[in-house]
Design a protein around this motif. Structure first.
Motif, PDB file in Angstrom:
ATOM      1  N   ALA A  54       0.862  -1.390  -0.161  1.00 52.19           N
ATOM      2  CA  ALA A  54      -0.513   0.432  -0.062  1.00 52.19           C
ATOM      3  C   ALA A  54       0.813   1.267  -0.218  1.00 52.19           C
ATOM      4  N   ILE A  55       2.480   1.136   1.001  1.00 47.75           N
ATOM      5  CA  ILE A  55       2.630   2.070  -0.079  1.00 47.75           C
ATOM      6  C   ILE A  55       3.827   2.568  -0.504  1.00 47.75           C
ATOM      7  N   PHE A  77       7.045  16.578  -0.794  1.00 45.44           N
ATOM      8  CA  PHE A  77       7.021  15.570  -1.159  1.00 45.44           C
ATOM      9  C   PHE A  77       7.766  14.718  -0.178  1.00 45.44           C
ATOM     10  N   ALA A  78       9.279  15.180  -0.866  1.00 45.21           N
ATOM     11  CA  ALA A  78      10.050  13.966  -0.310  1.00 45.21           C
ATOM     12  C   ALA A  78      10.205  13.709   1.535  1.00 45.21           C
ATOM     13  N   LEU A  97       1.926   6.225  -6.662  1.00 41.39           N
ATOM     14  CA  LEU A  97       0.894   7.456  -7.251  1.00 41.39           C
ATOM     15  C   LEU A  97       1.181   9.105  -7.224  1.00 41.39           C
ATOM     16  N   ALA A  98       1.451   9.265  -6.078  1.00 38.18           N
ATOM     17  CA  ALA A  98       1.953  10.613  -6.005  1.00 38.18           C
ATOM     18  C   ALA A  98       3.461  11.166  -6.390  1.00 38.18           C
ATOM     19  N   SER A  99       4.277  10.021  -6.491  1.00 35.06           N
ATOM     20  CA  SER A  99       5.291  10.772  -7.744  1.00 35.06           C
ATOM     21  C   SER A  99       5.316  10.642  -9.081  1.00 35.06           C
ATOM     22  N   ALA A 100       3.815  10.216  -9.397  1.00 28.85           N
ATOM     23  CA  ALA A 100       3.609  10.147 -11.124  1.00 28.85           C
ATOM     24  C   ALA A 100       2.660  11.782 -11.289  1.00 28.85           C
ATOM     25  N   SER A 101       2.032  11.211  -9.926  1.00 29.28           N
ATOM     26  CA  SER A 101       1.253  13.152  -9.782  1.00 29.28           C
ATOM     27  C   SER A 101       2.436  14.078  -9.768  1.00 29.28           C
ATOM     28  N   LEU A 102       3.419  14.000  -9.249  1.00 31.19           N
ATOM     29  CA  LEU A 102       3.904  15.217  -8.712  1.00 31.19           C
ATOM     30  C   LEU A 102       4.891  15.462 -10.375  1.00 31.19           C
ATOM     31  N   ILE A 103       5.089  14.216 -11.306  1.00 33.60           N
ATOM     32  CA  ILE A 103       5.727  14.624 -12.296  1.00 33.60           C
ATOM     33  C   ILE A 103       4.763  14.929 -13.706  1.00 33.60           C
ATOM     34  N   GLY A 104       3.348  14.945 -13.091  1.00 38.15           N
ATOM     35  CA  GLY A 104       2.271  15.046 -14.139  1.00 38.15           C
ATOM     36  C   GLY A 104       2.509  16.812 -13.735  1.00 38.15           C
ATOM     37  N   ILE A 105       2.248  17.102 -12.294  1.00 32.71           N
ATOM     38  CA  ILE A 105       2.264  18.880 -12.380  1.00 32.71           C
ATOM     39  C   ILE A 105       3.507  19.595 -12.812  1.00 32.71           C
TER      40      ILE A 105
END
Length: 258
Positions: free
Chosen positions: A5-6, A182-183, A12-20
């Protein structure tokens, strides 16, 4: 929280950050393109206004009389007789300023056939002026129509970047804040997971340490309670000593935990 889960949340968060970040870069690039289009449009409007005003000046009766008298003394009028360099320079400054195009520029009036410059601030910029997209025919002012007025902005890209400097810096600042946050969150998650594992290991170890003396004391007490032990005081003392030792052991563990 389970490891899978982690890992899923981090991906998912990394992909969202790259998308931003990519979205931000896309809109910055779009803003640059829009700024450049506005700049080009303003420049073209300014130059067309210059040529229109020169045409009006040429059609003025005083100018017409001057050109007629000049044509009587010369076999053919030059383009600079019609498009006077001093007037061209003055009108360019005026019209570009009105359109809020105040950046440094070079300009030149040249023959498209011979690529020879006859007026302007062209020395050292001939190749740039010949290749610039800001080329305007002056055929409505002078025949034959192979003469062009060209403008070149040496620092155009850096000028546009400076105009967007505040918003670019603001975007970079927020991106850095998001990345650092995020980090920090990811680090906190792993630290919390590590502390949770250490806590579980500690509890398991302490549970084992507590169970051992309790089990030993219980066994010793059961042995004392047996009927055959009443006639054997020495063994009773032995088991009582075991219970006492284990009790001391439990007390030491209790103080260790506290």
């Amino acid at each position: 929280m389970k490891k899978k889960a982690i890992t899923g949340i981090i991906i998912l968060a990394s992909a969202s950050l790259i998308g931003i970040v990519l979205t931000q870069l896309y809109w910055v690039n779009k803003s640059m393109d829009l700024k450049e289009e506005q700049f080009d449009y303003s420049t073209r409007i300014a130059v067309k206004s210059v040529l229109t005003r020169i045409l009006e000046f040429k059609n003025d009766s005083t100018t017409q009389q001057y050109l007629y008298e000049l044509s009587c003394r010369k076999p053919k009028l030059d383009v600079t007789d019609v498009v006077q360099p001093a007037l061209l320079d003055s009108l360019l400054k005026e019209e570009l300023t009105l359109m809020k195009v105040t950046e440094k520029y070079q300009y030149g009036l040249f023959s498209n056939r011979t690529q020879k410059f006859v007026a302007g601030s062209y020395p050292g910029y001939e190749k740039d002026l010949l290749a610039t997209p800001f080329r305007f025919s002056v055929s409505m002012l002078y025949r034959p129509g192979d003469y062009y007025l060209a403008l070149y902005f040496p620092d155009k890209r850096s000028i546009l970047l400076r105009q967007m400097e505040f918003w670019l810096l603001l975007s970079v600042f927020f991106l850095i804040v998001v990345i650092i946050s995020f980090a920090f969150v990811i680090t906190a998650i792993f630290r919390q997971k590590r502390l949770s594992a250490m806590k579980n290991d500690f509890i398991n170890n302490m549970t084992h340490e507590f169970k051992t003396p309790i089990a030993t004391s219980s066994l010793a007490a059961e042995m004392i309670l047996r009927s055959e032990m009443i006639t054997n005081p020495e063994r009773i003392r032995k088991y009582a000593r075991v219970i006492l030792d284990e009790n001391y052991h439990l007390q030491n563990l209790f103080h260790l935990v506290l």
